[in-house]
Write a protein that holds these residues in place. Structure first.
Motif, PDB file in Angstrom:
ATOM      1  N   HIS A   1      11.206  -1.236  -6.150  1.00 46.59           N
ATOM      2  CA  HIS A   1      11.225  -1.118  -4.696  1.00 46.59           C
ATOM      3  C   HIS A   1      11.505  -2.471  -4.045  1.00 46.59           C
ATOM      4  N   PRO A   2      12.577  -2.602  -3.278  1.00 46.62           N
ATOM      5  CA  PRO A   2      12.753  -3.815  -2.475  1.00 46.62           C
ATOM      6  C   PRO A   2      11.656  -3.894  -1.414  1.00 46.62           C
ATOM      7  N   MET A   3      11.124  -5.099  -1.233  1.00 50.27           N
ATOM      8  CA  MET A   3      10.021  -5.311  -0.304  1.00 50.27           C
ATOM      9  C   MET A   3      10.397  -6.393   0.703  1.00 50.27           C
TER      10      MET A   3
ATOM     11  N   LEU B   1       0.819  -1.208   0.000  1.00 49.30           N
ATOM     12  CA  LEU B   1       0.000   0.000   0.000  1.00 49.30           C
ATOM     13  C   LEU B   1       0.852   1.257   0.000  1.00 49.30           C
ATOM     14  N   GLU B   2       1.927   1.254   0.773  1.00 49.18           N
ATOM     15  CA  GLU B   2       2.777   2.441   0.854  1.00 49.18           C
ATOM     16  C   GLU B   2       3.362   2.788  -0.516  1.00 49.18           C
ATOM     17  N   ILE B   3       3.665   1.787  -1.316  1.00 45.78           N
ATOM     18  CA  ILE B   3       4.175   2.026  -2.674  1.00 45.78           C
ATOM     19  C   ILE B   3       3.048   2.490  -3.588  1.00 45.78           C
ATOM     20  N   LEU B   4       1.906   1.828  -3.504  1.00 44.24           N
ATOM     21  CA  LEU B   4       0.802   2.138  -4.422  1.00 44.24           C
ATOM     22  C   LEU B   4       0.210   3.514  -4.166  1.00 44.24           C
ATOM     23  N   ARG B   5       0.203   3.980  -2.923  1.00 45.65           N
ATOM     24  CA  ARG B   5      -0.304   5.330  -2.639  1.00 45.65           C
ATOM     25  C   ARG B   5       0.399   6.359  -3.525  1.00 45.65           C
ATOM     26  N   GLU B   6       1.687   6.212  -3.668  1.00 44.94           N
ATOM     27  CA  GLU B   6       2.465   7.142  -4.487  1.00 44.94           C
ATOM     28  C   GLU B   6       2.320   6.811  -5.971  1.00 44.94           C
TER      29      GLU B   6
ATOM     30  N   GLN C   1       9.828  -7.710  -4.665  1.00 42.08           N
ATOM     31  CA  GLN C   1      10.002  -6.384  -5.247  1.00 42.08           C
ATOM     32  C   GLN C   1       8.635  -5.848  -5.650  1.00 42.08           C
ATOM     33  N   THR C   2       8.512  -4.527  -5.735  1.00 41.35           N
ATOM     34  CA  THR C   2       7.389  -3.908  -6.436  1.00 41.35           C
ATOM     35  C   THR C   2       7.970  -3.067  -7.556  1.00 41.35           C
ATOM     36  N   LEU C   3       7.677  -3.469  -8.776  1.00 38.47           N
ATOM     37  CA  LEU C   3       8.151  -2.784  -9.971  1.00 38.47           C
ATOM     38  C   LEU C   3       7.054  -1.849 -10.470  1.00 38.47           C
ATOM     39  N   VAL C   4       7.431  -0.634 -10.826  1.00 39.09           N
ATOM     40  CA  VAL C   4       6.467   0.360 -11.295  1.00 39.09           C
ATOM     41  C   VAL C   4       6.931   0.908 -12.643  1.00 39.09           C
ATOM     42  N   TRP C   5       6.052   0.796 -13.637  1.00 40.20           N
ATOM     43  CA  TRP C   5       6.295   1.358 -14.964  1.00 40.20           C
ATOM     44  C   TRP C   5       5.214   2.390 -15.284  1.00 40.20           C
TER      45      TRP C   5
ATOM     46  N   GLU D   1      -8.334   1.929   1.398  1.00 35.66           N
ATOM     47  CA  GLU D   1      -7.297   2.881   1.779  1.00 35.66           C
ATOM     48  C   GLU D   1      -7.012   3.931   0.711  1.00 35.66           C
ATOM     49  N   MET D   2      -7.470   3.695  -0.521  1.00 42.28           N
ATOM     50  CA  MET D   2      -7.270   4.666  -1.607  1.00 42.28           C
ATOM     51  C   MET D   2      -8.623   4.995  -2.230  1.00 42.28           C
TER      52      MET D   2
END
Length: 200
Positions: A182-184, A16-21, A189-193, A46-47
């Motif tokens: 992002h290392p989790m 969630l902390e990654i997805l918020r951004e 990992q959480t990869l964002v493209w 939460e969003m």
């Protein structure tokens, strides 16, 4: 009463902390492989600025539908049946896609189908976020991931932990640019493209 994943409960907070951004500028998210629905319920709650569309294959739908019906918020849509290898996908155009712990279960053919189907349903500037374990330059990030990969491939030779470089190449092939890796916790990992706002 509902299907349950301990892993989902453990990782939903860090994700969630990654997805918020990552999804701060989005309005509609397709989740591919929603499974138990725990992520969908938590993230939609939460969003609240997002309309969250869960999806999964037919065998997961009964439990997923039940959880969404009983626990879903107004911004959480009823789940849709989605097999990435069977286009066209029955979803409207989205500006974000999320998937967790799916690529190491899918065959490579299914992963290729997933990326091939994304351009049809995504708006310009869309964000793609994928959570799970990956290898880098053919190397595992931990001994536990190496053991996990061996178990996966023994159970199903077409599954297994994927190489980041190969997945990134599929994303770049349809216009995505990597924004973050992002290392989790638990060696994930959480990869964002992100897609460009207009064709280059």
């Amino acid at each position: 009463m509902f299907p349950h994943s301990d892993a989902c409960e453990r990782n939903k907070g860090p994700i969630l902390e990654i997805l918020r951004e990552a999804f701060a500028g989005c309005t509609s998210i397709l989740e591919i492989g929603s499974g138990t629905g725990q992520h969908a319920v938590h993230f939609a709650n939460e969003m609240p600025w997002l309309v969250w569309q869960p999806s999964d294959r037919a065998d997961a739908m009964p439990g997923l539908r039940k959880r969404i019906l009983y626990e879903g918020q107004k911004n959480l849509r009823a789940p849709v049946e989605l097999d990435v290898t069977q286009p066209p996908w029955d979803v409207r155009r989205m500006d974000g896609v999320f998937s967790a712990n799916t690529l190491h279960i899918m065959s490579w053919r299914e992963i290729e189908a997933l990326f091939a189907g994304l351009p049809v349903i995504l708006k310009p500037g869309a964000v793609l976020a994928i959570y799970g374990p990956f290898r880098y330059a053919g190397q595992y990030t931990s001994e536990s991931n190496a053991s996990f990969d061996e178990m996966l491939r023994t159970r199903d030779p077409e599954s297994g932990i994927r190489d980041f470089e190969a997945v990134d190449a599929l994303a770049r092939g349809i216009g995505f640019a990597l924004q973050a890796d992002h290392p989790m916790p638990a060696n994930n990992q959480t990869l964002v493209w992100k897609l460009p706002l207009s064709p280059s």
